[in-house]
Design an enzyme around this catalytic site. Structure first.
Site, PDB file in Angstrom:
ATOM      1  N   SER A 152       0.838  -1.200   0.000  1.00  0.00           N
ATOM      2  CA  SER A 152       0.000   0.000   0.000  1.00  0.00           C
ATOM      3  C   SER A 152       0.873   1.250   0.000  1.00  0.00           C
ATOM      4  CB  SER A 152      -0.918   0.012   1.220  1.00  0.00           C
ATOM      5  OG  SER A 152      -0.210   0.382   2.388  1.00  0.00           O
ATOM      6  N   ALA A 154       0.551   3.888   1.702  1.00  0.00           N
ATOM      7  CA  ALA A 154       0.832   4.320   3.071  1.00  0.00           C
ATOM      8  C   ALA A 154       2.036   3.576   3.644  1.00  0.00           C
ATOM      9  CB  ALA A 154      -0.397   4.102   3.950  1.00  0.00           C
ATOM     10  N   TYR A 155       2.116   2.275   3.393  1.00  0.00           N
ATOM     11  CA  TYR A 155       3.225   1.469   3.896  1.00  0.00           C
ATOM     12  C   TYR A 155       4.531   1.847   3.200  1.00  0.00           C
ATOM     13  CZ  TYR A 155       5.687  -2.743   5.509  1.00  0.00           C
ATOM     14  OH  TYR A 155       6.585  -3.620   6.091  1.00  0.00           O
ATOM     15  N   VAL A 156       4.471   2.064   1.888  1.00  0.00           N
ATOM     16  CA  VAL A 156       5.657   2.494   1.143  1.00  0.00           C
ATOM     17  C   VAL A 156       6.176   3.815   1.696  1.00  0.00           C
ATOM     18  CG1 VAL A 156       6.487   3.267  -1.112  1.00  0.00           C
ATOM     19  CG2 VAL A 156       5.063   1.224  -0.954  1.00  0.00           C
ATOM     20  N   LYS A 159       7.760   3.258   5.280  1.00  0.00           N
ATOM     21  CA  LYS A 159       9.053   2.587   5.327  1.00  0.00           C
ATOM     22  C   LYS A 159      10.160   3.424   4.670  1.00  0.00           C
ATOM     23  CE  LYS A 159       7.943  -1.003   7.732  1.00  0.00           C
ATOM     24  NZ  LYS A 159       8.489  -1.152   9.106  1.00  0.00           N
TER      25      LYS A 159
END
Length: 252
Positions: A152, A154-156, A159
């Site tokens: 997603s 948001a996760y990219v 991180k």
């Protein structure tokens, strides 16, 4: 490798964090374990103590500054100092197009993965500075922290931010005896991964194919890398984003 050290590990109730707790303890460290789920956290601490290790469970949410502060305080009160930290707590959902991600998912993803690391650094580093012993911190990022991987948005974003925080902290404290590194972790067979695959089982083949070893990691393989970076064997490594990804980023 870690004899006489005190290490704080977040996200320690399962997956990479639990593997790290066992491995750090086997390498001689006293471990301070933090996660939201109290029962499995205390069970793991008891397992380590029964095996002759030293372990303290401090339930809490890394997204809450007061919870992290309490864990760090208990570490110093119980073991006298804090030498190392593996800031591993994370949150992820199955990848969806950016416009389909709701605010709640975005906020929780950023809170755990970014604010959680921020809170840990802000509370761990001062006690390391005060002790005069120096220290080493490892933050868990991801191959999604280096490229758009299909995770997603948001996760990219989260991180990527972990790697930025890692480099900034390394620069701030490198001349004061504190090293800060990140792990660029590939797909790993954790409980959180199992939840993602339950939502989208077709991703298992995709994740395995992303590694040039054509498999996902076992959590202990990531734990070993974290322990090494926290040890004196990695004494000239700081500000690095170290791949533990089966070669996934080698082909980017």
């Amino acid at each position: 490798m870690l004899h006489g050290r005190v290490a704080m590990i977040t996200g320690a109730s399962s997956g990479i964090g639990a593997a790290a707790a066992r491995h750090f303890a086997a390498e001689g460290a006293a471990v301070v374990l933090m996660a939201r789920r109290a029962e499995p956290l205390e069970a793991l601490a008891e397992e380590i103590r029964a095996a002759g290790g030293r372990a303290l469970a401090v339930p809490g949410d890394v997204a809450e500054s007061k919870d992290v502060a309490r864990a760090v305080e208990h570490a110093v009160e119980t073991f006298g100092h804090l030498d190392a930290a593996f800031n591993n707590a994370g949150y992820a959902t199955a990848g969806r197009p950016l416009h389909e991600i709701d605010d709640e998912t975005y906020e929780r993803t950023l809170d755990v993965n970014v604010r959680g690391v921020w809170n840990c650094l802000r509370h761990q580093i001062p006690v390391m500075l005060a002790s005069g012993r120096g220290g080493a911190v490892v933050n868990t990022s991801s191959v999604a922290g280096t490229a758009a991987t299909g995770a997603s948005a948001a996760y990219v974003a989260a991180k990527h931010a972990v790697i930025g925080l890692t480099k900034a902290a390394a620069a701030d404290y490198g001349d004061r005896g504190i090293r800060v590194n990140a792990l660029v972790v590939g797909a790993t067979r954790t409980e959180m991964m199992a939840q993602v695959l339950q939502q989208a089982p077709e991703l298992e083949e995709t994740f395995a194919a992303a590694s040039i070893q054509r498999r996902m990691a076992d959590p202990v393989e990531v734990a070993r890398a974290a322990a090494w970076l926290c040890s004196d064997r990695a004494s000239f490594i700081t500000g690095a984003a170290v791949p533990v990804d089966g070669g996934a980023t080698a082909t980017h």
